[in-house]
Write an enzyme that holds these catalytic residues in place. Structure first.
Site, mmCIF file in Angstrom:
data_model
loop_
_atom_site.group_PDB
_atom_site.id
_atom_site.type_symbol
_atom_site.label_atom_id
_atom_site.label_comp_id
_atom_site.label_asym_id
_atom_site.label_seq_id
_atom_site.Cartn_x
_atom_site.Cartn_y
_atom_site.Cartn_z
ATOM 1 N N LEU A 504 -2.923 10.496 5.492
ATOM 2 C CA LEU A 504 -1.852 10.037 4.593
ATOM 3 C C LEU A 504 -1.134 8.848 5.195
ATOM 4 C CD1 LEU A 504 -0.223 13.496 3.746
ATOM 5 C CD2 LEU A 504 -1.673 12.140 2.242
ATOM 6 N N GLY A 505 -1.091 8.769 6.507
ATOM 7 C CA GLY A 505 -0.348 7.673 7.122
ATOM 8 C C GLY A 505 -0.734 7.526 8.573
ATOM 9 N N GLY A 507 1.171 5.966 11.832
ATOM 10 C CA GLY A 507 2.347 5.315 12.400
ATOM 11 C C GLY A 507 2.110 4.934 13.845
ATOM 12 N N ASP A 622 16.285 5.157 11.612
ATOM 13 C CA ASP A 622 15.183 4.367 11.055
ATOM 14 C C ASP A 622 15.059 4.602 9.556
ATOM 15 O OD1 ASP A 622 13.157 2.558 11.061
ATOM 16 O OD2 ASP A 622 11.644 3.903 11.890
#
Ligand SMILES: *[C@@H]1O[C@H](CO)[C@@H](O)[C@H](O)[C@H]1NC(C)=O
Ligand SMILES: *[C@@H]1O[C@H](CO)[C@@H](O)[C@H](O)[C@H]1NC(C)=O
Ligand SMILES: *[C@@H]1O[C@H](CO)[C@@H](O)[C@H](O)[C@H]1NC(C)=O
Ligand SMILES: *[C@@H]1O[C@H](CO)[C@@H](O)[C@H](O)[C@H]1NC(C)=O
Ligand SMILES: *[C@@H]1O[C@H](CO)[C@@H](O)[C@H](O)[C@H]1NC(C)=O
Ligand SMILES: *[C@@H]1O[C@H](CO)[C@@H](O)[C@H](O)[C@H]1NC(C)=O
Ligand SMILES: *[C@@H]1O[C@H](CO)[C@@H](O)[C@H](O)[C@H]1NC(C)=O
Length: 791
Positions: A504-505, A507, A622
């Site tokens: 999904l991601g 980082g 963040d």
């Protein structure tokens, strides 16, 4: 603009559009206007024009497509000649004083799509105009509300109206008789308004066919019988108003299938069941009114599932049992009416967590115990009533309690408090003698010591056990708190061996995968890249934050999985709609203003909670759209606490070196590494501006001297308001102006959040309050626009 419309306007021989709507023109409409044969559009909406409509209106307008005269003071009869303007698609004469009968030749207007006759003084014998309108095969919207002289029965012919009809609105027209079953033929109907008439009989089962129906009001009629279960098939229904009829029987369990419902109003009928347990499935419900029926049984235990509810009225029934403590989850509830039931038990302490409460009426029940002091926290409370219960003890003094009189507390057993409330003074109850006190202290100390001893023992046992099997196995799981246990093996399978198709991601510290367990449970798992510097710390921080927090707008942790050496992962709630960033900038999604406001409020709640809801304030550090995730109901959840900071007790700020994201980072953070809650407020301000303008702070149009903030600040005072995302202004007329107002108010708050100097920024509590006010105004404004059709 004010004044009258000059007669000479009739000399403009080639005019195609005459649009003078929403001004302040008075006097008559010059009849010559209706002789300009080239006209396509005439719009006089919302002025103060007062004249008879000329009896030849329409004869010389062969090209006219749209005629809007609504919201003026025009009088006299409705000219028959209108039917000669054969190109008309839109005809709106609403909210005037036009009288006489509705022309029976409107059916000649074959292209008619929009017909609004609401709010006049029109008649029609036996509603014969409807039969003529069956010739208008493109008719989409028909309003004739608030013409008290129309009367008569609704003929079966309504079923022969155009198949394209989406709105049928006949509020307060003196309609008698029953609702014809043929109404079911109007299969594209979205909105039907038959409230405040004299309808009798049952609700026809044929409504089952109205698959696209979103709003139905039959309020204030004399309908009887049960709610037909066929109604449970209307999957798109958002508003159902059956208030004030003579409906009886039970509230069907199948109503829980109507998951689109936002307003469910069944008050003042003769319903007599308990609340079916399925009803709490309606998690988008905003308003629930079941008042003044004969409903019984307990309130649902999982009442907190109605998490966005703003108003709940259950007064005047025979509900019994306790008020569930789960009410604490009703964070948006402003109106809570339970008066005149048979509720027993204590007033739960947790009502003090219902921070939006403005009206709380618990009067005329059988509640006992004390009024919890936690209610002093309810800073918006304006009405409070616990009269006629069996309460005792001290009436709280803090918060809004200074404002209530004896009217709020009378008829109880033994309440005491301030003399102006005309209740007895409270007696302080010291412990009787020092012996008793010593005893108590010994007991307390003893039990603490025991607990400590047991805890230490457990700790030692666990430690030694762990040392024994020193070799870390892949199955080594550290379940924290009450988290669900998920082993590495399960994770491996559930993510298809951490397959790329499940990614999904990606980082800087972690990969995120989607996982599906064999029991169907879907989750997101964040696997930390332990080889990258800082990842381990990021895991620890995120664990620490998520372990200590619980809020509906924070991503929830399900489990963590870790062996001591090379694998650390967090198992998180899965958010099917992905990040705000992705959703917002993909072309096939568009957010309306309300959705955007809701998302901002969700994020604001999350930050308010992080900053103010714990003894140790947490700074996210963040905040940006890619860290805001959307669940299946588009509720926003804040995620990614990898660089969050916990501010220990007295520190209001700390200095650090971790880098946040350019564009969203507060200046003092970027320049000096100063971390404080004010930094999140700054980022939130930028986020709000981004959501309204749909421009990233890193957009290429910014750079050098120009920033998103500067651009908003400059443009906000110019009349063009070019900053606002054009998608928000795509509606017409007042709906658009409500959106614009709202957008501008939000930009103002955004600017107050992102001032250069941290001390000048407002805090998240204020932000939440402001956003909620803005939302309330938006809802009121748009509601008003929608109701305009009625009168
Ligand atoms: C409009 O035109 C008709 C027919 O041409 C004429 O009889 C009438 O006087 C005109 N009305 C106005 C106000 O000019
Ligand atoms: C208006 O319509 C009627 C009926 O359709 C027709 O008889 C009449 O000639 C029309 N009048 C004008 C001026 O076009
Ligand atoms: C409506 O018409 C009735 C009778 O024709 C009249 O008595 C009444 O005053 C009118 N109402 C308005 C608001 O014009
Ligand atoms: C209305 O429609 C029904 C069929 O749905 C038809 O039998 C009837 O003749 C129609 N009535 C008129 C007046 O067109
Ligand atoms: C609920 O409906 C009743 C009518 O049945 C109405 O009087 C009452 O004001 C409504 N409650 C709220 C909170 O609007
Ligand atoms: C008491 O009422 C006044 C006037 O209605 C209001 O301004 C004030 O905020 C209220 N005080 C509290 C603590 O709610
Ligand atoms: C509280 O409720 C009681 C009984 O329903 C009523 O008589 C009283 O007026 C209410 N108090 C206030 C302040 O409205």
């Amino acid at each position: 603009m004010v004044g009258t419309i000059p007669r000479e306007i009739g000399n403009l021989k080639n005019l195609e559009r005459l649009q003078l709507g929403i001004n302040n023109f008075g006097g008559p409409i010059p009849p010559a206007v209706f002789n300009i044969s080239t006209l396509l559009i005439i719009d006089f909406t919302s002025n103060r024009l007062s004249s008879h409509l000329p009896s030849s209106l329409g004869l010389w307008l062969p090209n006219l497509e749209k005629l809007y005269i609504g919201e003026n003071q025009c009088t006299g009869p409705f000219p028959m000649s209108i039917s000669n303007a054969s190109q008309l698609t839109d005809l709106d004469i609403s909210t005037n004083y036009i009288s006489g009968s509705i022309p029976e030749n409107l059916g000649n207007l074959r292209n008619l799509k929009w017909l609004n006759l609401a709010g006049n003084n029109l008649t029609s014998s036996r509603m014969s105009f409807l039969s003529s309108l069956t010739n208008c095969r493109d008719l989409e919207s028909l309003f004739f509300d608030g013409n008290p002289l129309i009367g008569g029965k609704l003929p079966g012919l309504v079923g022969n109206l155009s198949g394209s009809l989406v709105v049928f609105s006949a509020f307060a027209c003196n309609i008698r008789g029953s609702i014809p079953g043929e109404i079911g033929n109007l299969s594209h109907l979205i909105n039907i308004q038959l409230g405040r008439n004299k309808l009798t009989g049952r609700i026809p089962a044929t409504i089952r066919a109205l698959k696209e129906l979103q709003s139905a009001s039959l309020m204030e009629n004399k309908l009887e019988g049960f709610i037909p279960t066929e109604l449970c098939h209307l999957n798109n229904l958002a508003n159902l108003d059956l208030t004030s009829n003579k409906l009886s029987g039970s509230i069907h369990a199948c109503l829980g299938n109507l998951i689109s419902l936002r307003n469910l109003l069944l008050g003042s009928n003769m319903f007599s069941s308990s609340i079916p347990s399925t009803l709490t499935r309606l998690t988008d419900l905003l308003i629930l009114n079941l008042s003044s029926n004969s409903l019984s049984g307990p309130l649902p235990n999982d009442i907190g599932k109605w998490k966005v509810l703003t108003s709940m009225d259950l007064a005047n029934n025979i509900f019994s049992s306790n008020i569930p403590t789960g009410v604490a989850d009703l964070r948006d509830l402003a109106q809570f009416f339970l008066s005149n039931n048979r509720l027993t038990g204590f007033i739960p302490e947790s009502i003090g967590d219902m921070l939006s409460l403005e009206f709380l009426d618990l009067s005329r029940n059988n509640l006992s115990g004390e009024i919890p002091k936690s209610l002093e926290k309810l800073s918006h409370l304006r009405y409070f009533n616990v009269s006629f219960n069996r309460l005792q003890g001290e009436i709280p003094k803090g918060g809004s309690f200074g404002n209530y009189s004896i009217e709020s507390f009378m008829g109880n057993e033994a309440l005491c408090g301030a003399p102006q409330l005309h209740v007895p003074r409270c007696k302080s109850k010291p412990l009787k003698n020092s012996k008793a006190r010593t005893k108590l202290i010994i007991y307390v100390a003893l039990s603490i010591a025991c607990t400590l001893l047991v805890a230490t023992l457990i700790f030692i046992i666990l430690r030694s056990k762990k040392r024994k099997d020193k070799l870390p196995s892949q199955e080594d799981v550290l379940p924290l708190g009450s988290w669900r246990r998920i082993s590495y093996h399960e994770l491996h399978q559930a993510t298809d061996r951490f397959s790329e198709t499940r990614l999904l991601g990606n980082g800087s510290y972690d990969f995120v995968y989607q996982g599906i367990l064999s029991d169907g449970m879907t989750f997101a798992v964040k696997v930390f890249k332990l080889e990258s510097e800082g990842a381990l710390k990021s895991f620890d921080v995120e664990c620490e934050v998520l372990r200590n927090t619980r809020h509906r707008n924070l991503v929830k942790i399900i489990s963590s999985c870790s062996n001591d050496l090379d694998f650390k992962a967090l198992v998180l709630e899965f958010m099917p709609n992905g990040s705000l960033d992705k959703w917002f900038y993909s072309n096939n999604h568009s957010f309306d203003i309300l959705q955007r406001v809701n998302i901002m409020i969700d994020v604001a709640y999350a930050l308010e909670y992080l900053h103010h809801g714990n003894s140790t304030p947490i700074v996210h550090c963040d905040l940006k759209p890619s860290n805001v995730l959307l669940d299946e109901n588009m509720v926003a959840h804040l995620s990614d606490f990898g660089i969050a900071k916990l501010l220990c007790n007295d520190d209001s700020m700390i200095q650090t070196m971790t880098m946040a994201t350019v564009g969203y980072m507060a200046p003092e953070y970027g320049n000096e590494g100063i971390v404080s809650t004010k930094g999140d407020v700054y980022s939130f301000g930028i986020l709000m501006m981004e959501i309204i303008t749909r421009k990233k702070p890193t957009d290429e149009m910014f750079g050098g001297e120009r920033s998103l903030k500067g651009w908003v600040k400059e443009s906000i005072s110019s009349p063009l308001n070019q900053v606002v995302d054009i998608d928000l202004l795509s509606n017409v007329g007042r709906e658009c102006s409500a959106a614009k107002d709202c957008a501008l108010s939000i930009l103002q708050v955004g600017l107050e959040c992102s001032t250069e100097l941290p001390d000048e920024r407002i805090d998240m509590k204020e932000v939440v309050t402001k956003l909620k006010k803005i939302k309330a105004k938006l809802l009121k404004d748009t509601e008003r626009v929608r109701q305009r059709g009625r009168f």
